[in-house]
Design a protein around this motif. Structure first.
Motif, short mmCIF file in Angstrom:
data_model
loop_
_atom_site.label_atom_id
_atom_site.label_comp_id
_atom_site.label_asym_id
_atom_site.label_seq_id
_atom_site.Cartn_x
_atom_site.Cartn_y
_atom_site.Cartn_z
N ARG A 1 0.81 -1.22 0.00
CA ARG A 1 0.00 0.00 0.00
C ARG A 1 0.85 1.27 0.00
O ARG A 1 0.31 2.37 0.08
CB ARG A 1 -0.97 0.03 1.18
CG ARG A 1 -1.72 -1.25 1.42
CD ARG A 1 -2.79 -1.12 2.48
NE ARG A 1 -4.01 -0.54 1.92
CZ ARG A 1 -5.12 -0.37 2.62
NH1 ARG A 1 -5.15 -0.70 3.89
NH2 ARG A 1 -6.19 0.14 2.05
N ARG B 1 1.22 3.53 3.17
CA ARG B 1 -0.24 3.64 3.00
C ARG B 1 -0.60 4.99 2.37
O ARG B 1 -1.40 5.76 2.88
CB ARG B 1 -1.00 3.46 4.32
CG ARG B 1 -2.47 3.09 4.16
CD ARG B 1 -3.23 3.10 5.47
NE ARG B 1 -4.63 2.72 5.31
CZ ARG B 1 -5.59 3.53 4.88
NH1 ARG B 1 -5.31 4.79 4.60
NH2 ARG B 1 -6.83 3.11 4.74
N ASP C 1 -2.23 7.77 0.46
CA ASP C 1 -3.58 8.05 0.00
C ASP C 1 -3.55 9.03 -1.17
O ASP C 1 -4.02 8.71 -2.25
CB ASP C 1 -4.42 8.62 1.15
CG ASP C 1 -5.90 8.69 0.81
OD1 ASP C 1 -6.60 7.68 1.03
OD2 ASP C 1 -6.34 9.74 0.30
N LYS D 1 -0.20 7.10 6.11
CA LYS D 1 -0.52 6.23 7.23
C LYS D 1 -0.60 6.98 8.56
O LYS D 1 -1.44 6.65 9.41
CB LYS D 1 0.53 5.13 7.31
CG LYS D 1 0.28 4.07 8.35
CD LYS D 1 1.33 2.98 8.26
CE LYS D 1 1.05 1.85 9.25
NZ LYS D 1 2.06 0.76 9.13
N TYR E 1 -3.67 10.25 8.15
CA TYR E 1 -4.93 10.14 7.41
C TYR E 1 -6.13 10.41 8.32
O TYR E 1 -7.09 11.08 7.91
CB TYR E 1 -5.05 8.74 6.79
CG TYR E 1 -6.34 8.55 6.02
CD1 TYR E 1 -6.48 9.09 4.74
CD2 TYR E 1 -7.41 7.88 6.57
CE1 TYR E 1 -7.65 8.93 4.03
CE2 TYR E 1 -8.60 7.72 5.87
CZ TYR E 1 -8.71 8.25 4.61
OH TYR E 1 -9.90 8.12 3.90
N HIS F 1 -14.42 10.16 1.27
CA HIS F 1 -13.49 9.48 2.18
C HIS F 1 -14.24 8.62 3.20
O HIS F 1 -13.67 7.63 3.68
CB HIS F 1 -12.61 10.51 2.89
CG HIS F 1 -11.48 10.99 2.05
ND1 HIS F 1 -10.31 10.28 1.89
CD2 HIS F 1 -11.34 12.12 1.29
CE1 HIS F 1 -9.48 10.94 1.09
NE2 HIS F 1 -10.08 12.06 0.71
N THR G 1 -7.74 3.14 -0.01
CA THR G 1 -7.13 4.46 -0.16
C THR G 1 -7.56 5.09 -1.48
O THR G 1 -8.05 4.42 -2.40
CB THR G 1 -5.60 4.36 -0.10
OG1 THR G 1 -5.13 3.61 -1.23
CG2 THR G 1 -5.14 3.70 1.18
N THR G 2 -7.34 6.40 -1.57
CA THR G 2 -7.67 7.10 -2.82
C THR G 2 -6.80 6.59 -3.96
O THR G 2 -7.28 6.45 -5.10
CB THR G 2 -7.45 8.61 -2.62
OG1 THR G 2 -8.24 9.07 -1.52
CG2 THR G 2 -7.84 9.38 -3.86
#
Length: 389
Positions: A150, A163, A165, A177, A180, A245, A254-255
């Motif tokens: 991710r 992570r 986004d 991460k 967010y 979201h 995630t985006t």
């Protein structure tokens, strides 16, 4: 001129690669492009300032004194979440050290073998299993690491973010991460604040229009008109972003994964990170543990800095000892003393040394002195004169 290496201790954030900026001795971390962030801060502070100046005094007297109180609470919470999102490390992954990068390259070459000329080498990937599903880890050519699941490389900040986004220019930072949840709380509270101000702006105009008329009310409160316009155009984007979201959090997605279609593409691969339960997904994203930063921005490290060593300027005493300056003081004593010269007029050795010209000083051309005549020459000259007479 030579270079000298000086070892000094510096903070690690001073030597971190990437395109981030640091303030407060590494405690604040942001992207370099912060112009839109200042615009966001200006719009929030400016709109709330107009609301407290024009609407709150009237509404507190004619409606309820709790209206400005709740508006102040929402405003402070929005600013706190915005600064927390903007000034924090989103989850930047450190790059590989030169030794680690060399070792990884050797492993990749050993695994792929020799690639024939003109043939494209195979992609650098590794496979890991997460919840009984194979996930591919891609190799980052900039950071020289295999990115964790991710994670992705942000082209604006030039860093791999765990992570990842998206990169949000409105907050002036990446969203990953570690920040967010604060970003989501910021958008949610900003939506509530926008709805709150927009609603009571309308209530304020309606209440004053009963006594003064609608047009007179607009003329008397120009700040209210400006607030209504700002809130009207902001409301749709902020509320829409919060809803989007909320949808992603319910799926634990995630985006970046949604845009790429990682879990909804042609292969129909299921999301291995989803718990198949909206409540569990929301609890993991919003109520999970706070992950520490892996950068150690304020740690100390040794830095070798080359410094050019320039020779010291010679002192006046050394100059006088190495290159003596000729003295121009004249003396009345002859250069070659004889017995007729008094003792007090005889030049000393030091005076003669000072009078003697240096090799660099040019001497004036010597004058021609006629040779002295000897006694024999004088006799021959006298006999010649007698013969003539």
């Amino acid at each position: 001129m030579s270079a000298v290496m000086i070892t000094r201790k510096v903070r690690k954030w001073e030597k971190l690669p990437g395109k981030n900026t640091f303030c407060c001795d590494g405690r604040v971390m942001m992207a370099r492009q912060k112009g839109v962030f200042y615009l966001t801060l200006f719009l929030i502070v400016g709109t709330c300032a107009l609301f407290f100046a024009f609407e709150c005094p009237y509404l507190a007297i004619h409606l309820s004194p709790t209206i400005p109180f709740f508006a102040a609470l929402l405003f402070l919470f929005v600013i706190a979440m915005l600064l927390r999102t903007s000034f924090s490390d989103p989850g930047v992954l450190p790059r590989a050290l030169p030794e680690e990068a060399t070792f990884i390259e050797m492993e990749i070459e050993a695994a792929n073998g020799n690639v024939p000329a003109g043939q494209r080498p195979p992609p650098r990937i590794r496979n890991v299993q997460i919840n009984n599903q194979i996930v591919k880890l891609k190799y980052c050519y900039t950071c020289k690491i295999f990115r964790p699941p991710r994670a992705s490389h942000c082209s604006i900040c030039d860093n791999c973010v765990d992570r990842f986004d998206h990169h949000c220019p409105w907050v002036g930072n990446c969203v990953g991460k570690r920040n967010y949840r604060y970003f989501y709380l910021f958008t949610t509270s900003l939506s509530l604040l926008t709805i709150y101000i927009f609603t009571f702006d309308i209530v304020h105009v309606v209440m004053r229009s009963v006594d003064n008329g609608f047009l007179n009310t607009l003329k008397e409160t120009p700040g209210t008109v400006l607030e209504v316009l700002v809130c009207f155009f902001t409301l749709w984007s902020v509320v829409g972003l919060t809803g989007f979201h909320t949808y992603l959090i319910s799926l634990n997605q995630t985006t970046n994964e949604d845009i790429k279609g990682s879990w909804s593409g042609k292969n129909r691969v299921q999301n291995p990170y989803s718990h198949k339960n909206i409540f569990k997904n929301c609890c993991e994203v919003l109520c999970g543990p706070t992950y520490p930063s892996v950068l150690d921005r304020r740690g100390l490290m040794q830095d070798d800095m080359p410094v050019s060593a320039t020779p010291a300027a010679p002192s006046s005493s050394s100059l006088s000892s190495s290159n003596p300056v000729p003295q121009t003081t004249k003396t009345t004593a002859p250069l070659i003393p004889n017995e007729h010269t008094p003792d007090d007029a005889k030049p000393s050795i030091a005076d003669s040394a000072e009078k003697s010209p240096s090799p660099r000083e040019e001497l004036p051309p010597a004058q021609k002195v006629p040779p002295l005549a000897s006694p024999e020459t004088d006799a021959e000259t006298a006999l010649a004169k007698d013969k003539i007479h």
